[in-house]
Design a protein around this motif. Structure first.
Motif, PDB file in Angstrom:
ATOM      1  N   PRO A 195      22.887 -14.078 -33.304  1.00  0.00           N
ATOM      2  CA  PRO A 195      23.071 -13.762 -34.724  1.00  0.00           C
ATOM      3  C   PRO A 195      22.117 -14.507 -35.657  1.00  0.00           C
ATOM      4  O   PRO A 195      21.820 -14.033 -36.743  1.00  0.00           O
ATOM      5  N   LYS A 196      21.631 -15.687 -35.256  1.00  0.00           N
ATOM      6  CA  LYS A 196      20.795 -16.483 -36.168  1.00  0.00           C
ATOM      7  C   LYS A 196      19.811 -17.304 -35.355  1.00  0.00           C
ATOM      8  O   LYS A 196      20.193 -18.226 -34.637  1.00  0.00           O
ATOM      9  N   THR A 197      18.526 -16.955 -35.474  1.00  0.00           N
ATOM     10  CA  THR A 197      17.484 -17.692 -34.775  1.00  0.00           C
ATOM     11  C   THR A 197      16.160 -17.469 -35.492  1.00  0.00           C
ATOM     12  O   THR A 197      16.083 -16.721 -36.470  1.00  0.00           O
ATOM     13  N   ILE A 198      15.104 -18.123 -35.023  1.00  0.00           N
ATOM     14  CA  ILE A 198      13.772 -17.998 -35.622  1.00  0.00           C
ATOM     15  C   ILE A 198      12.850 -17.328 -34.611  1.00  0.00           C
ATOM     16  O   ILE A 198      12.706 -17.797 -33.475  1.00  0.00           O
ATOM     17  N   MET A 199      12.230 -16.238 -35.013  1.00  0.00           N
ATOM     18  CA  MET A 199      11.264 -15.529 -34.187  1.00  0.00           C
ATOM     19  C   MET A 199       9.904 -15.565 -34.890  1.00  0.00           C
ATOM     20  O   MET A 199       9.812 -15.255 -36.080  1.00  0.00           O
ATOM     21  N   VAL A 200       8.866 -15.940 -34.159  1.00  0.00           N
ATOM     22  CA  VAL A 200       7.518 -16.027 -34.730  1.00  0.00           C
ATOM     23  C   VAL A 200       6.558 -15.255 -33.828  1.00  0.00           C
ATOM     24  O   VAL A 200       6.840 -15.032 -32.647  1.00  0.00           O
ATOM     25  N   PRO A 201       5.398 -14.849 -34.361  1.00  0.00           N
ATOM     26  CA  PRO A 201       4.397 -14.172 -33.516  1.00  0.00           C
ATOM     27  C   PRO A 201       3.981 -15.055 -32.340  1.00  0.00           C
ATOM     28  O   PRO A 201       3.797 -16.267 -32.485  1.00  0.00           O
ATOM     29  N   THR A 202       3.829 -14.431 -31.188  1.00  0.00           N
ATOM     30  CA  THR A 202       3.513 -15.185 -29.973  1.00  0.00           C
ATOM     31  C   THR A 202       2.213 -15.955 -30.092  1.00  0.00           C
ATOM     32  O   THR A 202       2.095 -17.085 -29.596  1.00  0.00           O
ATOM     33  N   GLU A 203       1.197 -15.383 -30.773  1.00  0.00           N
ATOM     34  CA  GLU A 203      -0.106 -16.030 -30.850  1.00  0.00           C
ATOM     35  C   GLU A 203      -0.088 -17.306 -31.682  1.00  0.00           C
ATOM     36  O   GLU A 203      -1.033 -18.107 -31.626  1.00  0.00           O
TER      37      GLU A 203
END
Length: 359
Positions: free
Chosen positions: A284-292
């Protein structure tokens, strides 16, 4: 002699001129190189143009793509338990049959005659047993005579049951409802227990078998839903997990999972290849960033954020990966300005020029 001295003096002047010219040109090039170096150093020390992304919390569904095999719910190769000539075939190839339906009959006239004879003997033995029972109650016959008649009656009934079982084996019936395939026998042909009659399959529901990496085993439970598609149809299908192999395959380090998929329209074909999308869980709550943006290091991973006009390195911990993004479980918080471009030039405390902010 004077002419020779004049030539020597001229040559010395030419050599001196060449040496002076070479030294002068070398100093000019060195000065030019220093000037260029000074300009380059000034450019290198200038701010690096970058794009930044404002970090925010998001909900993520943990999906993985797998491949699997489609199998019928039930499948059996029909054979006969007895040998004999085929007297009748009662099914159409490729048709649907019901459980218990007679499919093939083998010659059994001799067994039917034996059963009929046995029935007459049973009737006679039953009457004899009844008479002796009445006489025994009047003490007109001995207990032994009555027991003999009763034993004869029961023995004949048992023989009748054996003959009925033999007759039943001459009729090949459908063990379950399903679709029967192409037949391999013909009327009048000789049928033996090693002869394959046809294949019977139950196509509704269908089984989808696939393997899941070991790390995801705790997330797979009976009742988990699976989405898949097949090459022969453009529709998306749904299956429900009902069985999980208790042991992990030591070669592939995967666990085998089986799910059932409803197939009322017979669109799913047994033996097909399934492209599976498995939903493991939802974060429900997390941080996703571009892989590069995540730079691997010897001990851990790191990212760069923009803070007060300069680059700041942050060690991070990662977990879930998708095709384009990676989950950050530690090291970033909502509101951080994550640098997503110019990463090759990034060093701690490098001055930055933010050209674009992605929110």
């Amino acid at each position: 002699m004077k002419t020779r001295y004049i030539v020597y003096i001229a040559l010395a002047l030419v050599v001196g001129f060449l040496i002076f010219n070479k030294l002068h040109n070398g100093k000019s090039k060195e000065a030019s190189g220093q000037a260029a170096g000074a300009k380059g150093g000034k450019k290198k020390n200038g701010p690096v143009p970058v794009k930044v992304m404002i970090v925010k919390d998001t909900a993520v569904t943990n999906n993985i793509d797998l491949t699997g095999t489609i199998d019928p719910n039930e499948k059996v190769n029909l054979v006969s338990q007895t040998a004999g000539n085929i007297t009748g075939i009662y099914f159409q190839e490729g048709s649907r049959v019901s459980k218990g339906q007679v499919l093939v009959k083998v010659y059994n006239a001799d067994l039917v005659a034996s059963l009929k004879q046995n029935q007459y003997q049973i009737t006679l033995a039953q009457q004899n047993e009844y008479r002796n029972k009445v006489l025994l109650s009047k003490e007109a016959v001995s207990q032994q005579e009555y027991d003999t008649s009763l034993s004869n009656y029961n023995s004949l009934k048992a023989q009748g049951d054996v003959i009925k079982a033999q007759i039943a084996r001459t009729e090949i019936r459908a063990p379950f409802s399903g679709v029967i395939g192409l037949r391999n026998v013909s009327p009048g042909g000789y049928l033996s227990p090693s002869t394959s009659i046809a294949t019977l399959v139950s196509t509704d529901p269908m089984k989808v078998t696939f393997s899941v990496p070991e790390r995801y085993q705790p997330l797979i439970k009976p009742g988990s839903k699976v989405s898949f598609n097949i090459a022969s149809s453009r529709e998306n299908f749904t299956a429900v997990v009902y069985a999980i192999e208790p042991a992990i395959d030591q070669t592939s380090r995967t666990v085998t999972v089986r799910a059932r998929a409803a197939n009322p329209k017979n669109l799913i074909t047994a033996g097909g290849f399934a492209k599976i999308n498995l939903t493991l869980d939802q974060i429900p709550k997390t941080i996703m960033v571009p892989t590069e943006c995540v730079i691997p290091d010897l001990k851990n991973s790191k990212v760069y954020i923009a803070h007060n006009g300069t680059a700041v390195v942050r060690p991070v911990k990662t977990d879930l990966r998708t095709d384009t993004k990676i989950e950050i479980t530690d090291g970033l918080k909502a509101g951080d300005s994550l640098i997503i471009s110019g990463l090759i030039q990034m060093r701690p405390k490098v001055p930055l020029k933010i050209v674009k902010v992605i929110k």
